[in-house]
Design a protein around this motif. Structure first.
Motif, short mmCIF file in Angstrom:
data_model
loop_
_atom_site.label_atom_id
_atom_site.label_comp_id
_atom_site.label_asym_id
_atom_site.label_seq_id
_atom_site.Cartn_x
_atom_site.Cartn_y
_atom_site.Cartn_z
N ILE A 70 4.99 5.93 0.52
CA ILE A 70 3.53 5.94 0.42
C ILE A 70 3.01 7.35 0.16
O ILE A 70 2.19 7.59 -0.72
CB ILE A 70 2.89 5.37 1.71
CG1 ILE A 70 3.19 3.88 1.84
CG2 ILE A 70 1.38 5.60 1.72
CD1 ILE A 70 2.84 3.29 3.21
N LEU A 71 3.55 8.32 0.92
CA LEU A 71 3.06 9.69 0.81
C LEU A 71 3.57 10.39 -0.45
O LEU A 71 3.01 11.40 -0.86
CB LEU A 71 3.45 10.49 2.06
CG LEU A 71 2.85 9.95 3.38
CD1 LEU A 71 3.12 10.92 4.53
CD2 LEU A 71 1.36 9.70 3.25
N GLU A 73 3.14 9.37 -3.26
CA GLU A 73 2.09 9.17 -4.26
C GLU A 73 1.09 10.32 -4.28
O GLU A 73 0.32 10.47 -5.23
CB GLU A 73 1.36 7.84 -3.99
CG GLU A 73 2.25 6.60 -4.07
CD GLU A 73 2.86 6.42 -5.44
OE1 GLU A 73 2.13 6.60 -6.43
OE2 GLU A 73 4.06 6.11 -5.52
N PHE A 74 1.09 11.13 -3.21
CA PHE A 74 0.21 12.30 -3.17
C PHE A 74 0.95 13.48 -3.80
O PHE A 74 1.90 14.00 -3.23
CB PHE A 74 -0.17 12.63 -1.72
CG PHE A 74 -1.07 11.62 -1.06
CD1 PHE A 74 -2.43 11.86 -0.94
CD2 PHE A 74 -0.55 10.44 -0.54
CE1 PHE A 74 -3.26 10.93 -0.32
CE2 PHE A 74 -1.37 9.51 0.07
CZ PHE A 74 -2.73 9.76 0.18
N ASN A 112 -7.31 10.76 4.20
CA ASN A 112 -6.79 9.91 3.13
C ASN A 112 -5.36 9.46 3.41
O ASN A 112 -5.00 8.30 3.16
CB ASN A 112 -6.85 10.67 1.80
CG ASN A 112 -8.27 10.97 1.36
OD1 ASN A 112 -9.21 10.30 1.80
ND2 ASN A 112 -8.44 11.96 0.51
N ILE A 113 -4.56 10.39 3.91
CA ILE A 113 -3.17 10.04 4.26
C ILE A 113 -3.16 8.98 5.36
O ILE A 113 -2.43 7.98 5.28
CB ILE A 113 -2.40 11.30 4.72
CG1 ILE A 113 -2.19 12.25 3.54
CG2 ILE A 113 -1.06 10.92 5.34
CD1 ILE A 113 -1.64 13.59 3.94
N TYR A 114 -3.98 9.21 6.37
CA TYR A 114 -4.04 8.27 7.50
C TYR A 114 -4.44 6.88 7.02
O TYR A 114 -3.85 5.87 7.43
CB TYR A 114 -5.03 8.78 8.54
CG TYR A 114 -5.04 8.00 9.84
CD1 TYR A 114 -4.17 8.35 10.87
CD2 TYR A 114 -5.90 6.93 10.03
CE1 TYR A 114 -4.15 7.63 12.06
CE2 TYR A 114 -5.90 6.20 11.20
CZ TYR A 114 -5.02 6.56 12.22
OH TYR A 114 -5.01 5.84 13.38
N SER A 115 -5.42 6.82 6.13
CA SER A 115 -5.90 5.53 5.63
C SER A 115 -4.80 4.79 4.88
O SER A 115 -4.61 3.58 5.06
CB SER A 115 -7.11 5.74 4.71
OG SER A 115 -8.19 6.29 5.41
N GLU A 116 -4.06 5.51 4.03
CA GLU A 116 -3.00 4.89 3.24
C GLU A 116 -1.89 4.33 4.13
O GLU A 116 -1.38 3.23 3.91
CB GLU A 116 -2.42 5.90 2.25
CG GLU A 116 -3.34 6.24 1.10
CD GLU A 116 -3.60 5.06 0.19
OE1 GLU A 116 -2.67 4.26 -0.04
OE2 GLU A 116 -4.75 4.92 -0.28
N VAL A 117 -1.51 5.11 5.14
CA VAL A 117 -0.40 4.69 6.01
C VAL A 117 -0.81 3.50 6.89
O VAL A 117 -0.04 2.55 7.06
CB VAL A 117 0.09 5.87 6.88
CG1 VAL A 117 1.10 5.40 7.91
CG2 VAL A 117 0.70 6.96 6.01
N VAL A 119 -2.98 1.22 6.35
CA VAL A 119 -3.17 -0.04 5.61
C VAL A 119 -1.91 -0.90 5.74
O VAL A 119 -1.99 -2.12 5.94
CB VAL A 119 -3.48 0.24 4.12
CG1 VAL A 119 -3.28 -1.01 3.27
CG2 VAL A 119 -4.91 0.74 3.97
N LYS A 120 -0.76 -0.26 5.62
CA LYS A 120 0.50 -1.01 5.73
C LYS A 120 0.96 -1.16 7.17
O LYS A 120 1.51 -2.18 7.56
CB LYS A 120 1.60 -0.31 4.91
CG LYS A 120 2.91 -1.07 4.93
CD LYS A 120 3.81 -0.71 3.79
CE LYS A 120 5.04 -1.61 3.76
NZ LYS A 120 5.91 -1.30 2.62
#
Length: 265
Positions: A70-71, A73-74, A112-117, A119-120
């Motif tokens: 996931i990370l 992608e940044f 933003n990182i927190y939100s992406e992680v 979600v899953k």
């Protein structure tokens, strides 16, 4: 080209080259001299363990691989570390600690990182995002940073620098929180975390190892088997217990300040 023959297979390691084997059932469709296109479908995520960390159970490894993917992608993220109790405790870890080394100047990068992680994985995560320059500096001068990285799983190979530097101003900065809680009422877990911090600082100044096991042993020695779980679980403390713990914290602060003053480092 109308031929749609295809198969999915993993790359394997040959004697001199990496290679992809044609499955036996596909031998009639693919022959020597045929022109093929190799396309990456999914990048294999490697995990890099700290030297003394035992291999994690498959569930945890899969979660870490997923977080790293996931990370990835940044584009500004250079390296990711999973640290903390998630790596050494089976079930009773409070949250999952993630240290991210990123060159991004975006103030919302952590959010933003927190939100992406989440979600899953709708779990409790503690994110720390730090720039490469600051990270490299703290690896030399900060006992807390080096203590955090005594156990880790990283997205890239990592070896902390062997040379440390004693930055007295930084050490005094780290003492501010332990000093504050000598006079301010806080939750029991805060006493535990700050006592642990002081143990790490003292060991750093004495150039001792900052591994989880040794620090845990000192915590057990200072608190005893009955008091430690009360603090760890953030349970209510009796007044006399608060006084006792503050006394231990004050003693540790005195030892550290004396070392700094006398330059016994």
């Amino acid at each position: 080209m109308g031929n749609t023959a295809k198969f999915v297979h993993k790359i394997s390691k040959g004697g001199r080259y990496m290679q992809v084997y044609v499955p036996k059932e596909k031998e009639q469709e693919f022959g020597v001299g045929d022109l093929v296109e190799v396309k990456l479908l999914e990048k294999r995520v490697k995990l890099y363990y700290s030297p003394n960390l035992p291999k994690l159970i498959e569930f945890k490894e899969q979660m870490i691989r997923s977080i790293f993917s996931i990370l990835a992608e940044f584009s500004d993220i250079q390296q990711v570390f999973i640290i903390g109790s998630f790596l050494v405790k089976h079930v009773d870890y409070n949250d999952i600690d993630i240290l991210v080394v990123s060159s991004s100047l975006d103030k919302n990068i952590e959010k933003n990182i927190y939100s992406e992680v989440t979600v899953k994985y709708p779990l409790r995560f503690h994110m720390l995002v730090i720039s490469p320059d600051k990270f490299n500096n703290l690896l030399h001068i900060c006992p807390v940073t080096r203590g955090m990285l005594s156990n880790y799983v990283s997205s890239k190979p990592f070896t902390p620098p062997s040379k440390i530097e004693i930055d007295k101003n930084h050490i005094l900065f780290l003492l501010m929180m332990p000093e504050d809680i000598l006079d301010v009422s806080v939750e029991s877990r805060v006493y535990y975390d700050n006592l642990r911090r002081l143990i790490v600082i003292e060991r750093f100044l004495k150039n001792k190892k900052l591994n989880f096991q040794d620090i845990d042993g000192e915590i057990n020695h200072l608190l005893g088997s009955s008091m430690r779980p009360i603090l760890e679980k953030n349970e209510l403390l009796a007044k006399e217990d608060v006084s006792s713990i503050r006394s231990k914290i004050q003693k540790k602060i005195f030892i550290i300040e004396r070392m700094l003053k006398d330059e016994q480092i």
